[in-house]
Design a protein around this motif. Structure first.
Motif, PDB file in Angstrom:
ATOM      1  N   ALA A   1     -79.246  19.240  28.641  1.00  0.00           N
ATOM      2  CA  ALA A   1     -78.118  19.949  28.037  1.00  0.00           C
ATOM      3  C   ALA A   1     -77.762  19.223  26.752  1.00  0.00           C
ATOM      4  N   LEU A   2     -77.281  19.975  25.773  1.00  0.00           N
ATOM      5  CA  LEU A   2     -77.090  19.455  24.414  1.00  0.00           C
ATOM      6  C   LEU A   2     -75.647  19.669  23.980  1.00  0.00           C
ATOM      7  N   VAL A   3     -75.024  18.603  23.475  1.00  0.00           N
ATOM      8  CA  VAL A   3     -73.701  18.713  22.855  1.00  0.00           C
ATOM      9  C   VAL A   3     -73.820  18.213  21.424  1.00  0.00           C
ATOM     10  N   LEU A   4     -73.421  19.066  20.487  1.00  0.00           N
ATOM     11  CA  LEU A   4     -73.457  18.732  19.068  1.00  0.00           C
ATOM     12  C   LEU A   4     -72.027  18.640  18.563  1.00  0.00           C
ATOM     13  N   GLY A   5     -71.657  17.481  18.020  1.00  0.00           N
ATOM     14  CA  GLY A   5     -70.292  17.283  17.561  1.00  0.00           C
ATOM     15  C   GLY A   5     -70.208  16.994  16.075  1.00  0.00           C
ATOM     16  N   CYS A   6     -69.266  17.610  15.407  1.00  0.00           N
ATOM     17  CA  CYS A   6     -68.932  17.383  13.986  1.00  0.00           C
ATOM     18  C   CYS A   6     -70.189  17.233  13.126  1.00  0.00           C
ATOM     19  N   THR A   7     -71.106  18.179  13.260  1.00  0.00           N
ATOM     20  CA  THR A   7     -72.383  18.065  12.569  1.00  0.00           C
ATOM     21  C   THR A   7     -72.725  19.368  11.865  1.00  0.00           C
ATOM     22  N   SER A   8     -73.921  19.441  11.276  1.00  0.00           N
ATOM     23  CA  SER A   8     -74.328  20.622  10.518  1.00  0.00           C
ATOM     24  C   SER A   8     -75.838  20.765  10.546  1.00  0.00           C
ATOM     25  N   PRO A   9     -76.350  21.939  10.140  1.00  0.00           N
ATOM     26  CA  PRO A   9     -77.800  22.123  10.089  1.00  0.00           C
ATOM     27  C   PRO A   9     -78.445  21.480   8.875  1.00  0.00           C
ATOM     28  N   GLY A  10     -77.631  20.932   7.974  1.00  0.00           N
ATOM     29  CA  GLY A  10     -78.162  20.341   6.754  1.00  0.00           C
ATOM     30  C   GLY A  10     -77.663  21.066   5.518  1.00  0.00           C
ATOM     31  N   ALA A  11     -77.794  20.391   4.386  1.00  0.00           N
ATOM     32  CA  ALA A  11     -77.204  20.890   3.146  1.00  0.00           C
ATOM     33  C   ALA A  11     -77.774  22.226   2.695  1.00  0.00           C
ATOM     34  N   ALA A  12     -79.044  22.486   2.972  1.00  0.00           N
ATOM     35  CA  ALA A  12     -79.683  23.699   2.454  1.00  0.00           C
ATOM     36  C   ALA A  12     -79.018  24.974   2.963  1.00  0.00           C
ATOM     37  N   HIS A  13     -78.494  24.943   4.186  1.00  0.00           N
ATOM     38  CA  HIS A  13     -77.892  26.135   4.778  1.00  0.00           C
ATOM     39  C   HIS A  13     -76.487  25.899   5.308  1.00  0.00           C
ATOM     40  N   GLY A  14     -76.061  24.644   5.405  1.00  0.00           N
ATOM     41  CA  GLY A  14     -74.760  24.344   5.979  1.00  0.00           C
ATOM     42  C   GLY A  14     -73.659  24.250   4.941  1.00  0.00           C
TER      43      GLY A  14
ATOM     44  N   GLU B   1     -71.090  21.916   3.060  1.00  0.00           N
ATOM     45  CA  GLU B   1     -71.072  20.511   2.680  1.00  0.00           C
ATOM     46  C   GLU B   1     -69.691  20.071   2.203  1.00  0.00           C
ATOM     47  N   ARG B   2     -69.435  18.771   2.264  1.00  0.00           N
ATOM     48  CA  ARG B   2     -68.184  18.228   1.761  1.00  0.00           C
ATOM     49  C   ARG B   2     -68.093  18.413   0.253  1.00  0.00           C
ATOM     50  N   SER B   3     -66.881  18.392  -0.267  1.00  0.00           N
ATOM     51  CA  SER B   3     -66.653  18.653  -1.679  1.00  0.00           C
ATOM     52  C   SER B   3     -67.116  17.503  -2.559  1.00  0.00           C
ATOM     53  N   GLN B   4     -67.279  17.788  -3.832  1.00  0.00           N
ATOM     54  CA  GLN B   4     -67.641  16.748  -4.796  1.00  0.00           C
ATOM     55  C   GLN B   4     -66.537  15.708  -4.918  1.00  0.00           C
ATOM     56  N   GLU B   5     -65.280  16.133  -4.749  1.00  0.00           N
ATOM     57  CA  GLU B   5     -64.169  15.194  -4.825  1.00  0.00           C
ATOM     58  C   GLU B   5     -64.285  14.135  -3.731  1.00  0.00           C
ATOM     59  N   ILE B   6     -64.655  14.573  -2.531  1.00  0.00           N
ATOM     60  CA  ILE B   6     -64.824  13.628  -1.427  1.00  0.00           C
ATOM     61  C   ILE B   6     -65.997  12.702  -1.706  1.00  0.00           C
ATOM     62  N   ARG B   7     -67.080  13.256  -2.205  1.00  0.00           N
ATOM     63  CA  ARG B   7     -68.247  12.427  -2.518  1.00  0.00           C
ATOM     64  C   ARG B   7     -67.896  11.343  -3.543  1.00  0.00           C
TER      65      ARG B   7
ATOM     66  N   ILE C   1     -71.069  23.178  21.153  1.00  0.00           N
ATOM     67  CA  ILE C   1     -70.807  22.642  19.815  1.00  0.00           C
ATOM     68  C   ILE C   1     -69.307  22.396  19.681  1.00  0.00           C
ATOM     69  N   LEU C   2     -68.936  21.178  19.339  1.00  0.00           N
ATOM     70  CA  LEU C   2     -67.534  20.796  19.166  1.00  0.00           C
ATOM     71  C   LEU C   2     -67.287  20.355  17.731  1.00  0.00           C
ATOM     72  N   HIS C   3     -66.094  20.638  17.249  1.00  0.00           N
ATOM     73  CA  HIS C   3     -65.769  20.281  15.870  1.00  0.00           C
ATOM     74  C   HIS C   3     -64.250  20.240  15.728  1.00  0.00           C
ATOM     75  N   GLY C   4     -63.751  19.301  14.948  1.00  0.00           N
ATOM     76  CA  GLY C   4     -62.335  19.290  14.619  1.00  0.00           C
ATOM     77  C   GLY C   4     -62.010  20.394  13.631  1.00  0.00           C
ATOM     78  N   SER C   5     -60.938  21.114  13.866  1.00  0.00           N
ATOM     79  CA  SER C   5     -60.588  22.237  12.986  1.00  0.00           C
ATOM     80  C   SER C   5     -60.249  21.780  11.580  1.00  0.00           C
ATOM     81  N   ASP C   6     -59.777  20.525  11.431  1.00  0.00           N
ATOM     82  CA  ASP C   6     -59.358  20.007  10.124  1.00  0.00           C
ATOM     83  C   ASP C   6     -60.377  19.039   9.520  1.00  0.00           C
ATOM     84  N   ASP C   7     -61.607  19.113   9.983  1.00  0.00           N
ATOM     85  CA  ASP C   7     -62.676  18.243   9.474  1.00  0.00           C
ATOM     86  C   ASP C   7     -63.147  18.773   8.120  1.00  0.00           C
ATOM     87  N   ILE C   8     -62.983  17.965   7.075  1.00  0.00           N
ATOM     88  CA  ILE C   8     -63.513  18.333   5.762  1.00  0.00           C
ATOM     89  C   ILE C   8     -64.643  17.386   5.349  1.00  0.00           C
ATOM     90  N   PHE C   9     -64.914  16.383   6.174  1.00  0.00           N
ATOM     91  CA  PHE C   9     -66.037  15.489   5.932  1.00  0.00           C
ATOM     92  C   PHE C   9     -67.339  16.231   6.231  1.00  0.00           C
TER      93      PHE C   9
END
Length: 259
Positions: free
Chosen positions: A112-125, A127-133, A201-209
Motif C-alpha cells: 500500500a502506498l501513501v504519498l504526502g506533500c509531493t508532486s509528479p515533477g515540474a514538467a506536469h505538476g 511548482e513553488r513560486s519564483q519568490e519562494i525560490r 495521497i495527503l497534503h496540507g491545504s496551505d502548502d505553497i512549498f
C-alpha cells in the motif's frame, strides 16, 4: 547501525523499530531518517523501516549524479537486506517522489502506498513560486523561510525546536546539490498510471512549498487513488497536524491489511 549495499556498491544506512507489518518511511530532500522521529510512536504496531538517503546521515556520500529513480533502487536494496518481499510505503516530499518510482518500477514490493506533500515533477505538476525560490536561495534567510513553509506561525511560536525537517546539517555541500537536482529533475508522469498499489495521497491545504493542487493531480493520474487535504496545514502536515494525518494513514493501512 545496519547498512544495505546497492548495485553500485553504495552503503545505505537503515533503522528498524517495532514489530508487525513492515512500513517504510521515506524522508524529504536533504534529510535523513530523523525527519520521522517526532511521530514514530504514532505507528506502533508496525515494523518501521527508515533510512538515510545516499548523501545523508550514516550512508555513503558519493559525489555523482543522484536521481529519485535511483533512490527508489536504494530502498529496494534495504528491503532485500532485510529479506522482505514487500512492505507498505509512506513517502513525504521528495520521499513521495521516490515512492512513486518504487511503486512504478517495483510494484511487487509495495503493498500500500501513501504519498504526502509531493508532486509528479515540474514538467506536469504545480511548482513553488519564483519568490519562494529566491528566498530559499538567500543563505541568511533559508532556515527561517523553510521553517515558515513547513509550519504555521502559531505552531512555530509554541514550539521553539529542535526542528527535524530543515535538512541534515552534516551533509557535504556537493550532496545537497545532488539532492536538489535529483528532486528538481523528477518526472514520473508517464509511469503513474502503471501504479497498482492502493494509494492514499495527503497534503496540507496551505502548502505553497509543494502546492496543494498536486494532491488531486496525482489522484487523478494514479488508478483508484484518493486524495485528502488537511485543512490549515503547510508542508510538514505530518508533524504539526499529526493528530489528523497519522490516524488517516493508519486507517488506510489497516483497511489494506484486512483486504
Amino acid at each position: 547501525m545496519p547498512h544495505a549495499s546497492t548495485i553500485d556498491g553504495t552503503r545505505i544506512a537503515y533503522q528498524v523499530r517495532g514489530e508487525g507489518q513492515p512500513l517504510v518511511l521515506l524522508a524529504g530532500q536533504s534529510n535523513n531518517h530523523t525527519w520521522w522521529d517526532p511521530i514514530l510512536s504514532d505507528f506502533e504496531g508496525y515494523r518501521l523501516i527508515t533510512l538515510d538517503w545516499r548523501g545523508t546521515g550514516e550512508s555513503d556520500k558519493p559525489d555523482e549524479v543522484y536521481s529519485t529513480r535511483g533512490f527508489a533502487d536504494d530502498v529496494v536494496a534495504v528491503l532485500d537486506d532485510l529479506g522482505l518481499d514487500s512492505a507498505h510505503v509512506y513517502g513525504t516530499s521528495m520521499g513521495g517522489r521516490v515512492a512513486q518510482w518504487l511503486a512504478i518500477n517495483h510494484p511487487e514490493r509495495v503493498n500500500a502506498l501513501v504519498l504526502g506533500c509531493t508532486s509528479p515533477g515540474a514538467a506536469h505538476g504545480y511548482e513553488r513560486s519564483q519568490e519562494i525560490r529566491k528566498a530559499l536561495a538567500d543563505p541568511a534567510r533559508t532556515d527561517r523561510v523553510l521553517l515558515e513553509l513547513m509550519y504555521t506561525p502559531a505552531w512555530i511560536a509554541q514550539n521553539p525546536g529542535p526542528y527535524y525537517v530543515l535538512g541534515d546539517t552534516s551533509m557535504p555541500s556537493y550532496a545537497k546539490g545532488r539532492h536538489l537536482v535529483a528532486s528538481n529533475k523528477h518526472d514520473a508522469w508517464d509511469g503513474l498510471p502503471k501504479i497498482t498499489a492502493p494509494t492514499l495521497i495527503l497534503h496540507g491545504s496551505d502548502d505553497i512549498f509543494s502546492p496543494a493542487a498536486n494532491a488531486q493531480l496525482l489522484a487523478d493520474r494514479i488508478p483508484g487513488a484518493r486524495a485528502e487535504l488537511i485543512a490549515g496545514a503547510r508542508h510538514a502536515y505530518f508533524h504539526e497536524f499529526r493528530s489528523v494525518a497519522s490516524p488517516a494513514v493508519l486507517s488506510f493501512l489497516r483497511t489494506e491489511d484486512r483486504a
